[in-house]
Design a protein around this motif. Structure first.
Motif, mmCIF file in Angstrom:
data_model
loop_
_atom_site.group_PDB
_atom_site.id
_atom_site.type_symbol
_atom_site.label_atom_id
_atom_site.label_comp_id
_atom_site.label_asym_id
_atom_site.label_seq_id
_atom_site.Cartn_x
_atom_site.Cartn_y
_atom_site.Cartn_z
ATOM 1 N N MET A 150 -13.170 -17.762 5.907
ATOM 2 C CA MET A 150 -14.228 -17.843 4.892
ATOM 3 C C MET A 150 -15.574 -17.484 5.483
ATOM 4 O O MET A 150 -16.336 -16.746 4.896
ATOM 5 N N LYS A 151 -15.828 -17.983 6.666
ATOM 6 C CA LYS A 151 -17.111 -17.695 7.312
ATOM 7 C C LYS A 151 -17.283 -16.183 7.479
ATOM 8 O O LYS A 151 -18.335 -15.635 7.199
ATOM 9 N N LYS A 152 -16.218 -15.553 7.897
ATOM 10 C CA LYS A 152 -16.241 -14.110 8.118
ATOM 11 C C LYS A 152 -16.567 -13.365 6.823
ATOM 12 O O LYS A 152 -17.327 -12.415 6.815
ATOM 13 N N ASN A 174 -14.388 -13.846 -7.339
ATOM 14 C CA ASN A 174 -15.456 -13.056 -6.742
ATOM 15 C C ASN A 174 -15.266 -12.782 -5.260
ATOM 16 O O ASN A 174 -16.080 -12.127 -4.648
ATOM 17 N N GLN A 175 -14.221 -13.292 -4.700
ATOM 18 C CA GLN A 175 -13.985 -13.021 -3.283
ATOM 19 C C GLN A 175 -13.375 -11.639 -3.101
ATOM 20 O O GLN A 175 -12.514 -11.239 -3.876
ATOM 21 N N PRO A 176 -13.811 -10.931 -2.073
ATOM 22 C CA PRO A 176 -13.074 -9.720 -1.737
ATOM 23 C C PRO A 176 -11.694 -10.141 -1.249
ATOM 24 O O PRO A 176 -11.585 -10.917 -0.304
ATOM 25 N N VAL A 177 -10.680 -9.671 -1.917
ATOM 26 C CA VAL A 177 -9.338 -10.105 -1.548
ATOM 27 C C VAL A 177 -8.655 -9.110 -0.619
ATOM 28 O O VAL A 177 -7.690 -9.437 0.049
ATOM 29 N N LEU A 178 -9.187 -7.885 -0.625
ATOM 30 C CA LEU A 178 -8.651 -6.868 0.280
ATOM 31 C C LEU A 178 -9.828 -6.233 1.009
ATOM 32 O O LEU A 178 -10.951 -6.217 0.513
ATOM 33 N N LYS A 179 -9.574 -5.700 2.184
ATOM 34 C CA LYS A 179 -10.632 -5.041 2.954
ATOM 35 C C LYS A 179 -10.011 -3.939 3.805
ATOM 36 O O LYS A 179 -8.794 -3.901 4.023
ATOM 37 N N SER A 180 -10.877 -3.068 4.282
ATOM 38 C CA SER A 180 -10.406 -2.002 5.160
ATOM 39 C C SER A 180 -11.511 -1.644 6.137
ATOM 40 O O SER A 180 -12.663 -1.457 5.741
ATOM 41 N N ALA A 181 -11.176 -1.569 7.405
ATOM 42 C CA ALA A 181 -12.107 -1.090 8.427
ATOM 43 C C ALA A 181 -11.754 0.360 8.703
ATOM 44 O O ALA A 181 -10.628 0.669 9.101
ATOM 45 N N LEU A 182 -12.715 1.246 8.458
ATOM 46 C CA LEU A 182 -12.443 2.670 8.614
ATOM 47 C C LEU A 182 -12.868 3.162 9.987
ATOM 48 O O LEU A 182 -13.944 2.817 10.470
ATOM 49 N N GLY A 195 -17.190 2.163 9.243
ATOM 50 C CA GLY A 195 -17.602 1.373 8.092
ATOM 51 C C GLY A 195 -16.517 0.455 7.592
ATOM 52 O O GLY A 195 -15.410 0.410 8.142
ATOM 53 N N GLN A 196 -16.878 -0.287 6.564
ATOM 54 C CA GLN A 196 -15.931 -1.225 5.962
ATOM 55 C C GLN A 196 -16.017 -1.112 4.447
ATOM 56 O O GLN A 196 -17.096 -0.914 3.890
ATOM 57 N N VAL A 197 -14.879 -1.250 3.803
ATOM 58 C CA VAL A 197 -14.828 -1.248 2.344
ATOM 59 C C VAL A 197 -14.050 -2.483 1.904
ATOM 60 O O VAL A 197 -13.034 -2.850 2.509
ATOM 61 N N PHE A 198 -14.554 -3.125 0.855
ATOM 62 C CA PHE A 198 -13.935 -4.344 0.327
ATOM 63 C C PHE A 198 -13.489 -4.102 -1.108
ATOM 64 O O PHE A 198 -14.045 -3.255 -1.808
ATOM 65 N N LEU A 199 -12.500 -4.877 -1.539
ATOM 66 C CA LEU A 199 -12.025 -4.773 -2.916
ATOM 67 C C LEU A 199 -11.881 -6.173 -3.502
ATOM 68 O O LEU A 199 -11.384 -7.090 -2.834
ATOM 69 N N ARG A 200 -12.333 -6.308 -4.763
ATOM 70 C CA ARG A 200 -12.140 -7.587 -5.435
ATOM 71 C C ARG A 200 -11.977 -7.354 -6.929
ATOM 72 O O ARG A 200 -12.553 -6.409 -7.498
ATOM 73 N N PRO A 201 -11.218 -8.217 -7.572
ATOM 74 C CA PRO A 201 -11.025 -8.077 -9.019
ATOM 75 C C PRO A 201 -12.298 -8.435 -9.764
ATOM 76 O O PRO A 201 -12.956 -9.415 -9.427
ATOM 77 N N ILE A 261 -5.731 -0.622 4.201
ATOM 78 C CA ILE A 261 -6.189 -1.722 3.336
ATOM 79 C C ILE A 261 -5.312 -2.932 3.599
ATOM 80 O O ILE A 261 -4.077 -2.836 3.579
ATOM 81 N N GLU A 262 -5.958 -4.069 3.835
ATOM 82 C CA GLU A 262 -5.183 -5.276 4.128
ATOM 83 C C GLU A 262 -5.824 -6.494 3.493
ATOM 84 O O GLU A 262 -6.948 -6.439 3.008
ATOM 85 N N LYS A 263 -5.097 -7.585 3.533
ATOM 86 C CA LYS A 263 -5.613 -8.820 2.940
ATOM 87 C C LYS A 263 -6.822 -9.294 3.726
ATOM 88 O O LYS A 263 -6.829 -9.255 4.955
ATOM 89 N N ASN A 264 -7.837 -9.751 2.994
ATOM 90 C CA ASN A 264 -9.061 -10.232 3.633
ATOM 91 C C ASN A 264 -8.866 -11.685 4.091
ATOM 92 O O ASN A 264 -8.237 -12.463 3.433
#
Ligand SMILES: [Cu+2]
Ligand SMILES: [Zn+2]
Length: 185
Positions: free
Chosen positions: A1-3, A35-43, A54-60, A182-185
């Motif tokens: 969560m902190k991250k 509202n939490q990003p549930v998926l993320k990706s470090a490019l 960079g980083q990209v996040f995804l959330r519903p 893309i992986e789980k955050n």
């Protein structure tokens, strides 16, 4: 969560115009799961250096999945294509990621076309510091762990050129310069 909170704060601090940023931190603190990003990706670059770009996040969100984040180390003024590709591998200079994520067998198109690839996303233009931000609601994907439209374990690809939103099968966007699974955050 902190991250998660740290990452969101960084993104919002550098791109104030992004929707949801003002309230993101508070909502994360209260634990609102929507509202939490549930998926993320470090490019990272697809060359041997594997430099993080960079980083990209995804959330519903209402009506789709918000895809947000930033890319760095681009050439100032450069416009690049970003897509979600169908295979979660960045090997072979990104070629192992395969074609665009396309669960409904549609043609390549502009990202707002509901009759186009689910993995299509808008072109991004780097600012004078070589930073490009994305903040886009994709209505054709799911930020779920699994399922037909889930993008978990798929890959983001950044291309060296611009997507013309027309050419088949992938918008004639050029080399695959960066990639992230893309992986789980
Ligand atoms: Cu692509
Ligand atoms: Zn496409």
């Amino acid at each position: 969560m902190k991250k998660v909170i740290l990452a969101s704060a960084l993104l919002c601090g550098s791109a104030l115009a992004m929707t949801g940023c003002q309230s993101t931190e508070g909502q994360l603190k209260t634990g609102n799961p929507l509202n939490q990003p549930v998926l993320k990706s470090a490019l990272k670059t697809t060359d041997a250096n594997k430099t993080e770009v960079g980083q990209v996040f995804l959330r519903p969100v209402d009506g789709g999945v918000q895809v947000y984040g930033k890319l760095m180390n681009l050439t100032p003024g450069q416009t690049v294509a970003l897509h979600i590709h169908e295979t979660g591998s960045c090997d072979v200079m990104g070629k192992a990621a395969g074609g665009h994520f396309n669960p409904d067998k549609k043609p390549h198109s502009n990202p707002d076309d509901m009759n186009g690839h689910a993995g299509d996303l808008p072109n991004l233009t780097a600012n004078e510091n070589g930073v490009a931000t994305i903040n886009y609601v994709n209505k054709k994907i799911a930020a779920t762990e699994a399922g037909k439209y889930s993008v978990n374990r798929l890959a983001f690809i950044v291309h060296g050129g611009t997507d013309d939103y027309t050419s088949q099968p992938a918008g004639n966007a050029g080399d695959r310069i960066a990639c992230g699974i893309i992986e789980k955050n």
